[in-house]
Design a protein around this motif. Structure first.
Motif, PDB file in Angstrom:
ATOM      1  N   GLN A   1       0.854  -1.193   0.000  1.00 23.14           N
ATOM      2  CA  GLN A   1       0.000   0.000   0.000  1.00 23.14           C
ATOM      3  C   GLN A   1       0.887   1.239   0.000  1.00 23.14           C
ATOM      4  N   VAL A   2       0.657   2.097  -0.978  1.00 23.87           N
ATOM      5  CA  VAL A   2       1.430   3.329  -1.092  1.00 23.87           C
ATOM      6  C   VAL A   2       0.694   4.445  -0.391  1.00 23.87           C
ATOM      7  N   GLU A   3       1.425   5.183   0.400  1.00 22.92           N
ATOM      8  CA  GLU A   3       0.868   6.380   1.015  1.00 22.92           C
ATOM      9  C   GLU A   3       1.691   7.576   0.594  1.00 22.92           C
ATOM     10  N   LEU A   4       1.005   8.670   0.352  1.00 17.21           N
ATOM     11  CA  LEU A   4       1.650   9.922   0.011  1.00 17.21           C
ATOM     12  C   LEU A   4       1.181  10.980   0.991  1.00 17.21           C
ATOM     13  N   VAL A   5       2.115  11.675   1.607  1.00 20.48           N
ATOM     14  CA  VAL A   5       1.781  12.678   2.600  1.00 20.48           C
ATOM     15  C   VAL A   5       2.469  13.985   2.239  1.00 20.48           C
ATOM     16  N   GLU A   6       1.648  15.005   1.947  1.00 16.57           N
ATOM     17  CA  GLU A   6       2.195  16.320   1.588  1.00 16.57           C
ATOM     18  C   GLU A   6       2.435  17.164   2.836  1.00 16.57           C
ATOM     19  N   SER A   7       3.352  18.100   2.704  1.00 21.45           N
ATOM     20  CA  SER A   7       3.607  19.085   3.750  1.00 21.45           C
ATOM     21  C   SER A   7       4.177  20.344   3.099  1.00 21.45           C
ATOM     22  N   GLY A   8       4.166  21.434   3.849  1.00 23.28           N
ATOM     23  CA  GLY A   8       4.808  22.645   3.377  1.00 23.28           C
ATOM     24  C   GLY A   8       3.879  23.736   2.886  1.00 23.28           C
ATOM     25  N   GLY A   9       2.577  23.480   2.873  1.00 26.02           N
ATOM     26  CA  GLY A   9       1.652  24.522   2.458  1.00 26.02           C
ATOM     27  C   GLY A   9       1.572  25.632   3.489  1.00 26.02           C
ATOM     28  N   GLY A  10       0.885  26.709   3.124  1.00 30.39           N
ATOM     29  CA  GLY A  10       0.736  27.807   4.065  1.00 30.39           C
ATOM     30  C   GLY A  10       0.256  29.068   3.407  1.00 30.39           C
ATOM     31  N   LEU A  11       0.416  30.167   4.135  1.00 28.31           N
ATOM     32  CA  LEU A  11      -0.021  31.492   3.693  1.00 28.31           C
ATOM     33  C   LEU A  11       1.216  32.309   3.330  1.00 28.31           C
ATOM     34  N   VAL A  12       1.208  32.912   2.142  1.00 25.17           N
ATOM     35  CA  VAL A  12       2.378  33.661   1.692  1.00 25.17           C
ATOM     36  C   VAL A  12       1.937  34.866   0.881  1.00 25.17           C
ATOM     37  N   GLN A  13       2.700  35.918   0.960  1.00 24.11           N
ATOM     38  CA  GLN A  13       2.403  37.123   0.196  1.00 24.11           C
ATOM     39  C   GLN A  13       2.816  36.918  -1.260  1.00 24.11           C
ATOM     40  N   ALA A  14       2.112  37.569  -2.156  1.00 30.58           N
ATOM     41  CA  ALA A  14       2.439  37.502  -3.580  1.00 30.58           C
ATOM     42  C   ALA A  14       3.900  37.895  -3.794  1.00 30.58           C
ATOM     43  N   GLY A  15       4.571  37.132  -4.642  1.00 29.91           N
ATOM     44  CA  GLY A  15       5.986  37.349  -4.884  1.00 29.91           C
ATOM     45  C   GLY A  15       6.883  36.478  -4.031  1.00 29.91           C
ATOM     46  N   GLY A  16       6.299  35.860  -3.023  1.00 32.91           N
ATOM     47  CA  GLY A  16       7.058  35.018  -2.118  1.00 32.91           C
ATOM     48  C   GLY A  16       7.223  33.598  -2.640  1.00 32.91           C
ATOM     49  N   SER A  17       7.797  32.742  -1.779  1.00 34.17           N
ATOM     50  CA  SER A  17       8.107  31.362  -2.151  1.00 34.17           C
ATOM     51  C   SER A  17       7.603  30.385  -1.102  1.00 34.17           C
ATOM     52  N   LEU A  18       7.318  29.189  -1.559  1.00 36.59           N
ATOM     53  CA  LEU A  18       6.996  28.067  -0.678  1.00 36.59           C
ATOM     54  C   LEU A  18       7.597  26.812  -1.289  1.00 36.59           C
ATOM     55  N   ARG A  19       7.888  25.851  -0.442  1.00 37.37           N
ATOM     56  CA  ARG A  19       8.373  24.557  -0.920  1.00 37.37           C
ATOM     57  C   ARG A  19       7.464  23.472  -0.362  1.00 37.37           C
ATOM     58  N   LEU A  20       6.841  22.743  -1.260  1.00 43.33           N
ATOM     59  CA  LEU A  20       5.999  21.615  -0.870  1.00 43.33           C
ATOM     60  C   LEU A  20       6.813  20.328  -0.951  1.00 43.33           C
ATOM     61  N   SER A  21       6.557  19.437  -0.024  1.00 51.67           N
ATOM     62  CA  SER A  21       7.195  18.136  -0.047  1.00 51.67           C
ATOM     63  C   SER A  21       6.139  17.047   0.059  1.00 51.67           C
ATOM     64  N   CYS A  22       6.457  15.906  -0.506  1.00 49.87           N
ATOM     65  CA  CYS A  22       5.546  14.762  -0.467  1.00 49.87           C
ATOM     66  C   CYS A  22       6.385  13.525  -0.156  1.00 49.87           C
ATOM     67  N   ALA A  23       6.082  12.898   0.955  1.00 52.15           N
ATOM     68  CA  ALA A  23       6.805  11.700   1.358  1.00 52.15           C
ATOM     69  C   ALA A  23       6.019  10.473   0.943  1.00 52.15           C
ATOM     70  N   GLY A  24       6.699   9.553   0.289  1.00 47.38           N
ATOM     71  CA  GLY A  24       6.049   8.351  -0.187  1.00 47.38           C
ATOM     72  C   GLY A  24       6.553   7.114   0.505  1.00 47.38           C
ATOM     73  N   SER A  25       5.836   6.052   0.321  1.00 50.42           N
ATOM     74  CA  SER A  25       6.232   4.762   0.856  1.00 50.42           C
ATOM     75  C   SER A  25       5.879   3.697  -0.177  1.00 50.42           C
ATOM     76  N   GLY A  26       6.319   2.479   0.076  1.00 53.55           N
ATOM     77  CA  GLY A  26       6.016   1.410  -0.855  1.00 53.55           C
ATOM     78  C   GLY A  26       7.190   1.087  -1.758  1.00 53.55           C
TER      79      GLY A  26
END
Length: 129
Positions: A1-26
């Protein structure tokens, strides 16, 4: 069974940056292509970026030049670096994994939601002006 779990979302001002990550298994994680999709309120889920087993990448026109997808086969993760964010980027972002596939995949295949067999629960990204 594969699971995918995202992280890193949030609130940011226009022009800014975010990094999303997704950890997998299997056992098939490294034998699959991976993708990021997003769904804004009242809109259908859309393709953002995809990465082949080979490391080749594809992007939607709306994010090309601003977002970068990458994968780490040792850690079994896929990331999405998002720069120069705009209010139109506000959405829930999902990572997804295809079944085991060949080393290379077409843009048409990676941009099609039906190509993916496993999905994460999503992470909210909100960009304010």
């Amino acid at each position: 069974q594969v699971e995918l779990v995202e992280s890193g979302g949030g609130l940011v001002q226009a022009g800014g940056s975010l990094r999303l990550s997704c950890a997998g298994s299997g056992r098939t994680f490294n034998d699959a292509a991976l993708g990021w999709f997003r769904q804004a309120p009242g809109k259908e889920r859309e393709f953002v970026a995809g990465i082949e087993r080979s490391g080749g990448t594809y992007y939607s026109d709306s994010v090309k030049g601003r977002f970068t997808i990458s994968r780490d086969k040792t850690k079994k993760t896929v990331s999405l670096q998002m720069n120069s964010l705009k209010p139109d980027d506000t959405a829930v972002y999902f990572c997804a994994k295809t079944p085991r596939i060949a080393y290379f995949a077409s843009r048409e295949y990676l941009s099609d939601q039906k190509s993916y067999a496993a999905w994460g629960q999503g992470t909210q990204v909100t960009v304010y002006s």
